[in-house]
Design a protein around this motif. Structure first.
Motif, short mmCIF file in Angstrom:
data_model
loop_
_atom_site.label_atom_id
_atom_site.label_comp_id
_atom_site.label_asym_id
_atom_site.label_seq_id
_atom_site.Cartn_x
_atom_site.Cartn_y
_atom_site.Cartn_z
N ILE A 115 22.66 9.39 -7.37
CA ILE A 115 21.32 9.39 -6.84
C ILE A 115 20.37 10.04 -8.08
O ILE A 115 19.29 9.63 -8.11
CB ILE A 115 21.26 10.03 -5.30
CG1 ILE A 115 22.07 9.22 -4.51
CG2 ILE A 115 19.82 10.25 -5.03
CD1 ILE A 115 22.01 9.74 -3.03
N SER A 116 20.88 11.21 -8.45
CA SER A 116 20.08 11.74 -9.34
C SER A 116 19.60 11.21 -10.63
O SER A 116 18.68 11.24 -11.13
CB SER A 116 20.83 13.08 -9.74
OG SER A 116 22.06 12.98 -10.53
N ARG A 117 20.80 10.40 -10.98
CA ARG A 117 20.37 9.52 -12.12
C ARG A 117 20.01 8.11 -12.03
O ARG A 117 19.65 7.60 -12.95
CB ARG A 117 22.00 9.32 -12.78
CG ARG A 117 22.54 10.55 -13.47
CD ARG A 117 23.95 10.32 -13.93
NE ARG A 117 24.54 11.56 -14.37
CZ ARG A 117 25.73 11.78 -14.65
NH1 ARG A 117 26.81 10.70 -14.70
NH2 ARG A 117 26.34 12.84 -15.08
N GLY A 118 19.79 7.52 -10.69
CA GLY A 118 19.04 6.53 -10.26
C GLY A 118 19.99 5.12 -10.64
O GLY A 118 19.51 4.09 -10.88
N PHE A 119 21.18 5.48 -10.41
CA PHE A 119 22.29 4.34 -10.79
C PHE A 119 22.28 3.46 -9.11
O PHE A 119 22.95 3.90 -8.58
CB PHE A 119 23.53 4.66 -11.08
CG PHE A 119 23.71 5.32 -12.21
CD1 PHE A 119 22.62 5.28 -13.14
CD2 PHE A 119 24.46 6.15 -12.78
CE1 PHE A 119 22.77 5.91 -14.40
CE2 PHE A 119 24.76 6.84 -13.74
CZ PHE A 119 23.79 6.70 -14.61
N GLY A 120 21.43 2.55 -9.27
CA GLY A 120 21.19 1.75 -7.85
C GLY A 120 22.67 1.33 -7.35
O GLY A 120 22.74 1.30 -6.26
N ALA A 121 23.17 0.21 -8.18
CA ALA A 121 24.39 -0.34 -7.89
C ALA A 121 25.57 0.71 -7.14
O ALA A 121 26.24 0.41 -6.15
CB ALA A 121 25.12 -1.32 -8.73
N LYS A 122 25.71 1.54 -8.06
CA LYS A 122 26.82 2.71 -7.63
C LYS A 122 26.21 3.58 -6.33
O LYS A 122 27.22 3.76 -5.59
CB LYS A 122 26.79 3.90 -8.99
CG LYS A 122 27.60 3.20 -10.01
CD LYS A 122 27.88 4.25 -10.94
CE LYS A 122 28.57 3.75 -12.28
NZ LYS A 122 28.99 4.98 -13.04
#
Length: 319
Positions: free
Chosen positions: A276-283
């Motif tokens: 969430i903090s890195r903005g990794f949508g798929a993960k």
């Protein structure tokens, strides 16, 4: 009956109706005043919180969905690739799409997807914590029960101890032990175990205080000691309810272990926080989906097992 006899009766009826109307009007007035005071207090609290917030909550409210838009995957197929550690066609060497690099190989080419392995760690933390807490909460509950322990200092000490253990949220205790023992599942297990001992202990001793005392008194009359009376008279009566409460607590602990993972407790919570903090949508979507399915499965299995242990009739009476 004469007119003179009926007139006082009519007057008393009118007086009762008038008094009733006054009472209803007064209650309505108090209700309106209470609502006005409650609304005024709520508005004042919200305004104070907004002014104390560095970003001003109401000013930032229109941007609420901006953050969520960052987490929408550009390619929805990447959600399944992330979930099962399948290489992504969008992988350019960064961390956002390096799905296949997290595989946990077990034997040869056989592997467990990374997120499934983290979910297993989270469930293990909750399961171990619940089992250890159950072992400690059972004897503590008998020490705290008024009908089973005559020593009031022992009862008071046991109750205060359980209140102390459940007074602090698991995440606070986990933060303390993470600083002492470093980050990892051990700190999470200790935190959840301590809190669960206090929570289960309270539920258990309330069940113990409502048992049928006739078997207990009968064993006491034939010379059985305290431990024998607990083992053969009290424990058989309370064990089904104890097990039911323990399974219910297991459901809660699965969620708690996920939250604690965000503060260094290991498991899926830590990976979810990073995604969430890195903005990794798929993960992020893959982790949320796996977490949702797991919690639903644990809840359904626990409810089914409680019905089998306690009995369908007793289970329905609890609700």
């Amino acid at each position: 009956m004469t007119i003179a006899e009926t007139q006082p009766h009519m007057q008393s009826t009118q007086e009762i109706a008038t008094a009733w109307d006054r009472m209803v009007a007064k209650r309505r007035l108090y209700t309106v005043l209470g609502l006005v005071i409650l609304i005024a207090a709520f508005v004042s609290s919200v305004r104070f919180a907004d002014e104390s917030n560095a970003g001003h909550f109401f000013d930032r409210l229109p941007h609420l969905f901006d953050f969520l838009s960052w987490l929408i995957p550009k390619d929805w197929h990447d959600v399944w690739r992330a979930l099962f550690d399948i290489a992504s066609v969008n992988d350019k060497g960064g961390e956002e799409f390096n799905f296949d690099r997290g595989r946990v190989y077990v034997w040869g080419a056989f592997y467990i997807p990374e997120y499934f392995e983290l979910m297993i760690v989270t469930i293990n933390v909750a399961l171990i914590s619940t089992i250890i807490a159950f072992v400690f909460a059972v004897p503590l509950s008998f020490f705290a029960a008024r009908n089973l322990t005559n020593s009031w200092p022992l009862r008071i000490f046991t109750k205060r101890l359980m209140e102390f253990l459940r007074a602090f949220p698991e995440i606070v205790i986990a933060g303390l032990f993470s600083a002492i023992l470093s980050i990892g599942p051990v700190a999470a297990i200790i935190a959840i175990t301590l809190h669960t001992i206090g929570a289960l202990g309270k539920l258990f001793y309330e069940v113990a205080e409502n048992i049928d005392m006739k078997p207990h008194e009968g064993m006491k009359a034939v010379g059985a000691n305290w431990w024998e009376r607990i083992r053969f008279a009290a424990l058989p009566q309370v064990l089904p309810n104890f097990t039911s409460y323990a399974l219910l607590r297991l459901e809660i602990n699965v969620r708690a272990s996920t939250i604690i993972g965000a503060v260094g407790g290991g498991g899926i919570g830590e990976e979810l926080k990073l995604s969430i903090s890195r903005g990794f949508g798929a993960k992020t979507v893959a982790l949320v989906l796996l977490l949702f399915v797991t919690i639903v499965a644990v809840d359904q299995f626990s409810a089914w097992l409680r019905r089998r242990l306690v009995g369908e009739h007793a289970f329905l009476l609890q609700h």
